[in-house]
Design a protein around this motif. Structure first.
Motif, PDB file in Angstrom:
ATOM      1  N   GLY A  13       0.830  -1.195   0.000  1.00 34.75           N
ATOM      2  CA  GLY A  13       0.000   0.000   0.000  1.00 34.75           C
ATOM      3  C   GLY A  13       0.863   1.242   0.000  1.00 34.75           C
ATOM      4  N   GLY A  14       0.399   2.276  -0.670  1.00 37.29           N
ATOM      5  CA  GLY A  14       1.181   3.507  -0.728  1.00 37.29           C
ATOM      6  C   GLY A  14       0.433   4.605  -1.428  1.00 37.29           C
ATOM      7  N   ARG A  15       1.178   5.495  -2.071  1.00 36.39           N
ATOM      8  CA  ARG A  15       0.569   6.648  -2.730  1.00 36.39           C
ATOM      9  C   ARG A  15       1.237   6.904  -4.079  1.00 36.39           C
ATOM     10  NH1 ARG A  15       0.625   8.622   2.762  1.00 36.39           N
ATOM     11  NH2 ARG A  15      -1.518   8.662   3.563  1.00 36.39           N
ATOM     12  N   TRP A  16       0.424   7.432  -4.986  1.00 36.13           N
ATOM     13  CA  TRP A  16       0.892   7.784  -6.325  1.00 36.13           C
ATOM     14  C   TRP A  16       0.167   9.065  -6.720  1.00 36.13           C
ATOM     15  CZ3 TRP A  16       4.296   7.195 -10.061  1.00 36.13           C
ATOM     16  CH2 TRP A  16       3.958   7.518 -11.384  1.00 36.13           C
ATOM     17  N   ASP A  17       0.940  10.094  -7.035  1.00 36.43           N
ATOM     18  CA  ASP A  17       0.372  11.385  -7.375  1.00 36.43           C
ATOM     19  C   ASP A  17       0.161  11.460  -8.878  1.00 36.43           C
ATOM     20  OD1 ASP A  17      -0.464  13.945  -7.611  1.00 36.43           O
ATOM     21  OD2 ASP A  17       1.332  14.889  -6.787  1.00 36.43           O
ATOM     22  N   CYS A  36      -8.438  -4.812   2.230  1.00 35.95           N
ATOM     23  CA  CYS A  36      -9.086  -3.723   1.483  1.00 35.95           C
ATOM     24  C   CYS A  36      -9.540  -2.617   2.430  1.00 35.95           C
ATOM     25  CB  CYS A  36     -10.282  -4.270   0.709  1.00 35.95           C
ATOM     26  SG  CYS A  36      -9.858  -5.296  -0.708  1.00 35.95           S
ATOM     27  N   GLN A  37     -10.111  -2.999   3.557  1.00 37.97           N
ATOM     28  CA  GLN A  37     -10.561  -1.988   4.518  1.00 37.97           C
ATOM     29  C   GLN A  37      -9.378  -1.260   5.142  1.00 37.97           C
ATOM     30  OE1 GLN A  37     -13.667  -2.721   7.223  1.00 37.97           O
ATOM     31  NE2 GLN A  37     -14.896  -3.872   5.761  1.00 37.97           N
ATOM     32  N   SER A  38      -8.297  -1.987   5.395  1.00 36.25           N
ATOM     33  CA  SER A  38      -7.110  -1.350   5.971  1.00 36.25           C
ATOM     34  C   SER A  38      -6.545  -0.300   5.014  1.00 36.25           C
ATOM     35  CB  SER A  38      -6.039  -2.397   6.291  1.00 36.25           C
ATOM     36  OG  SER A  38      -6.478  -3.267   7.314  1.00 36.25           O
ATOM     37  N   LEU A  39      -6.508  -0.616   3.736  1.00 41.22           N
ATOM     38  CA  LEU A  39      -6.043   0.350   2.748  1.00 41.22           C
ATOM     39  C   LEU A  39      -6.926   1.593   2.759  1.00 41.22           C
ATOM     40  CD1 LEU A  39      -5.274  -2.054  -0.239  1.00 41.22           C
ATOM     41  CD2 LEU A  39      -3.615  -0.522   0.820  1.00 41.22           C
ATOM     42  N   PHE A  40      -8.226   1.371   2.772  1.00 41.86           N
ATOM     43  CA  PHE A  40      -9.167   2.486   2.728  1.00 41.86           C
ATOM     44  C   PHE A  40      -9.063   3.361   3.972  1.00 41.86           C
ATOM     45  CE2 PHE A  40     -13.376   4.184   3.813  1.00 41.86           C
ATOM     46  CZ  PHE A  40     -13.606   4.999   2.710  1.00 41.86           C
ATOM     47  N   LEU A  41      -9.021   2.722   5.143  1.00 37.67           N
ATOM     48  CA  LEU A  41      -8.999   3.489   6.386  1.00 37.67           C
ATOM     49  C   LEU A  41      -7.724   4.306   6.530  1.00 37.67           C
ATOM     50  CD1 LEU A  41     -10.539   0.866   8.851  1.00 37.67           C
ATOM     51  CD2 LEU A  41     -11.630   2.915   7.925  1.00 37.67           C
ATOM     52  N   ARG A  42      -6.631   3.841   5.950  1.00 42.90           N
ATOM     53  CA  ARG A  42      -5.360   4.546   6.062  1.00 42.90           C
ATOM     54  C   ARG A  42      -5.136   5.519   4.907  1.00 42.90           C
ATOM     55  NH1 ARG A  42      -5.240  -0.124   8.548  1.00 42.90           N
ATOM     56  NH2 ARG A  42      -3.965  -0.425  10.416  1.00 42.90           N
ATOM     57  N   GLY A  43      -6.109   5.610   4.028  1.00 45.21           N
ATOM     58  CA  GLY A  43      -5.975   6.536   2.910  1.00 45.21           C
ATOM     59  C   GLY A  43      -4.906   6.132   1.923  1.00 45.21           C
ATOM     60  N   LEU A  44      -4.656   4.821   1.808  1.00 41.40           N
ATOM     61  CA  LEU A  44      -3.617   4.323   0.913  1.00 41.40           C
ATOM     62  C   LEU A  44      -4.229   3.688  -0.327  1.00 41.40           C
ATOM     63  CD1 LEU A  44      -1.251   2.608   3.526  1.00 41.40           C
ATOM     64  CD2 LEU A  44      -1.081   4.932   2.582  1.00 41.40           C
ATOM     65  N   SER A  45      -3.445   3.618  -1.350  1.00 44.07           N
ATOM     66  CA  SER A  45      -3.837   2.940  -2.581  1.00 44.07           C
ATOM     67  C   SER A  45      -3.039   1.650  -2.720  1.00 44.07           C
ATOM     68  CB  SER A  45      -3.575   3.832  -3.801  1.00 44.07           C
ATOM     69  OG  SER A  45      -4.310   5.030  -3.735  1.00 44.07           O
ATOM     70  N   LEU A  46      -3.589   0.731  -3.454  1.00 38.51           N
ATOM     71  CA  LEU A  46      -2.874  -0.498  -3.761  1.00 38.51           C
ATOM     72  C   LEU A  46      -1.844  -0.192  -4.834  1.00 38.51           C
ATOM     73  CD1 LEU A  46      -2.773  -3.507  -3.136  1.00 38.51           C
ATOM     74  CD2 LEU A  46      -4.389  -3.874  -4.987  1.00 38.51           C
ATOM     75  N   VAL A  47      -0.568  -0.378  -4.548  1.00 37.09           N
ATOM     76  CA  VAL A  47       0.494   0.008  -5.487  1.00 37.09           C
ATOM     77  C   VAL A  47       1.367  -1.166  -5.910  1.00 37.09           C
ATOM     78  CG1 VAL A  47       0.566   2.382  -4.636  1.00 37.09           C
ATOM     79  CG2 VAL A  47       2.056   0.660  -3.597  1.00 37.09           C
ATOM     80  N   GLY A  48       1.093  -2.368  -5.415  1.00 39.90           N
ATOM     81  CA  GLY A  48       1.917  -3.499  -5.822  1.00 39.90           C
ATOM     82  C   GLY A  48       1.702  -4.722  -4.953  1.00 39.90           C
ATOM     83  N   TRP A  49       2.608  -5.654  -5.069  1.00 42.71           N
ATOM     84  CA  TRP A  49       2.495  -6.929  -4.361  1.00 42.71           C
ATOM     85  C   TRP A  49       3.892  -7.489  -4.127  1.00 42.71           C
ATOM     86  CZ3 TRP A  49       3.591 -11.792  -6.950  1.00 42.71           C
ATOM     87  CH2 TRP A  49       3.997 -11.632  -8.285  1.00 42.71           C
ATOM     88  N   TYR A  50       3.985  -8.468  -3.265  1.00 41.60           N
ATOM     89  CA  TYR A  50       5.272  -9.141  -3.036  1.00 41.60           C
ATOM     90  C   TYR A  50       5.046 -10.628  -2.887  1.00 41.60           C
ATOM     91  CZ  TYR A  50       4.233  -9.596   2.018  1.00 41.60           C
ATOM     92  OH  TYR A  50       3.683  -9.929   3.235  1.00 41.60           O
TER      93      TYR A  50
END
Length: 515
Positions: free
Chosen positions: A288-292, A348-362
């Motif tokens: 999870g992260g951010r992309w402008d 999915c809820q954790s991403l939303f609550l933290r204001g993060l976007s899905l940016v990849g996987w490992y």
């Protein structure tokens, strides 16, 4: 995936039409076409319009050559398949996102740019297929029926030239099955990650997944696979092992700039490294992260030559930054669809609550090098397309591979390798995507967050008593146990603030007793 990317209105896509869709006299042309074969011969200007531009999907529908139906339209491009519905009004609805397009070229251009952002046009009539046949063949059939005395149209030549980067659809599914490639993932709330192909972590918006999973405890210290160079692969070969490892290519080696910068939090690396150390089976998780999107670069991988001393070159605009702030481990087992669904919803809820976007996987290669396999490359290409979604702008999807117990790593620190996949050249659509080495800036966090500590505790509880749990008291090398190996690897990723060191020691003590 559609849940993350905002859908752009289909009307905007009409701007992407090629010359076959530029129909200034469309209404007049259609009115004339309704008179049947009464269209003017080739010497008349309007007859010329009908020959090339006046024949639209609405004309073909009205005259019975096409019928409106769901799923009858398709595009095959660089290994990807797009499916659309044909409306009675001649519009095309892309099933993946529900976007509506006014012409074949608008849809083709949009889909192709998702796979290859440098693509300029879609060549719609040569690219879009109706029930397996290219649309320009139906256009040629209309011309034969309504203008039998007109010179033969050159649609077939256009089809060969414009569609040279297309693929044979009849072979697509069979090739995917033979080669072990992951299918294009479904949108949110679709299939569960670990019950789909062998490589899928979770079902969230972009479904970035794909590891070389087998049943737990079955892939132990397997024989190391020798990696191959990308240039030695050539076209896809069904006889090639999909688990073949491939060396990554640097952007500098192909005279291209990395299209985005990446910054990763040390807490992200610590958590995914800890997760990868716990089991002898491969693990997966989200990033999870951010992309402008407001500062993204316009041209993907555009190479700019170095400035010449006698010529002035404008400074190159730095690419935007993808910031990875959180790791979300998937605490699921293969085949456990019910548990997978619960974990996916939680992430999915954790991403939303933290204001993060899905940016990849490992994912991890427990005892092998941190290099992508052919399966990883195909999966990553699918997830890049999925994360791109319906948005008009470019959005990256980052993949990380962790090799915790590979003895070829220098020292005890795990190798965590980021990579991204570049589409193959359009003239070689049957080649594999190119795995690109991504340069990353690592940000040292000041302290361990409660989220990370909680995830570590939950992971220990999940793998407790599992047959593939690593026995940390046993020797990993001649003079180091697996626990020593874990501590040494995490040391460089531990925040400077040591106030949580006693918590980590408690976790290490529990791991020592777990075996």
């Amino acid at each position: 995936m559609a849940a993350l990317a905002a859908a752009s209105p289909g009307a905007d896509e009409g701007l992407e039409e090629d010359e076959d869709e530029l129909e200034p006299g469309l209404d007049e042309a259609e009115a004339e076409a309704e008179a049947g074969s009464g269209a003017r011969p080739s010497g008349g200007s309007r007859g010329a319009v009908l020959t090339r531009r006046g024949i639209t999907l609405r004309v073909l529908l009205r005259d019975g050559l096409l019928e409106p139906a769901r799923g009858v339209l398709s595009i095959y491009y660089l290994g990807k398949k797009f499916v659309g519905d044909l409306g009675a009004d001649g519009t095309i609805t892309w099933q993946e996102t529900g976007q509506v397009f006014n012409s074949p070229s608008a849809w083709a251009t949009h889909c192709k740019r998702l796979v290859n952002p440098a693509k300029k046009s879609g060549c719609g009539w040569a690219s879009v297929r109706y029930k397996g046949q290219k649309l320009d063949q139906y256009k040629a059939a209309w011309l034969r029926q309504h203008q039998p005395n007109a010179p033969p149209a050159d649609e077939s030549l256009a089809s060969e030239g414009e569609g040279e980067d297309e693929e044979v659809p009849e072979e697509e599914e069979e090739e995917a099955a033979r080669e072990g490639r992951a299918p294009v993932p479904e949108p949110v709330a679709a299939k569960k990650p670990e019950e789909r192909s062998k490589k899928q972590p979770c079902k969230s918006a972009a479904e970035p997944a794909g590891t070389e999973h087998s049943a737990p405890a079955k892939r132990m210290e397997s024989k190391a696979r020798a990696p191959v160079r990308y240039c030695s692969l050539g076209s896809r070969d069904s006889a090639r092992n999909p688990q073949t490892l491939v060396e990554v290519t640097s952007f500098a080696a192909i005279n291209k700039f990395q299209p985005f910068n990446v910054a990763i939090s040390s807490n992200v690396l610590l958590l995914l490294d800890f997760h990868s150390h716990l089991t002898r089976s491969e693990v997966v998780g989200y990033l999870g992260g951010r992309w402008d999107t407001n500062t993204q670069c316009r041209c993907l991988c555009e190479w700019v030559p170095p400035p010449h001393p006698l010529h002035h070159h404008p400074p190159r605009v730095p690419p935007p930054v993808l910031t990875v702030l959180r790791a979300f481990p998937c605490r699921t087992r293969l085949g456990d669809a019910e548990a997978a669904g619960a974990v996916e919803e939680e992430i999915c809820q954790s991403l939303f609550l933290r204001g993060l976007s899905l940016v990849g996987w490992y994912h991890s290669h427990p005892f092998g090098p941190a290099l992508p396999s052919l399966h990883d490359i195909d999966a990553q290409m699918d997830y890049q397309l999925k994360l791109q979604g319906s948005g008009n702008g470019f959005q990256p999807c980052l993949a990380l591979i962790c090799g915790p117990y590979y003895h070829g790593n220098p020292g005890v620190e795990s190798k965590i390798a980021p990579f991204w996949v570049m589409p193959p050249p359009e003239q070689r659509p049957n080649d594999y995507g190119i795995p690109m080495d991504v340069e990353v800036a690592y940000i040292q966090d000041g302290f361990l967050t409660n989220d990370v500590l909680q995830e570590m505790t939950l992971l220990m509880d999940f793998y407790k008593g599992a047959p593939d749990l690593v026995k940390f008291q046993e020797l990993w090398s001649q003079d180091q146990t697996y626990l020593d190996k874990l501590k040494g690897s995490l040391a460089s990723r531990t925040p400077k603030d040591q106030s949580f060191s006693h918590v980590l020691e408690q976790i290490f003590s529990l791991l020592k007793l777990s075996g």
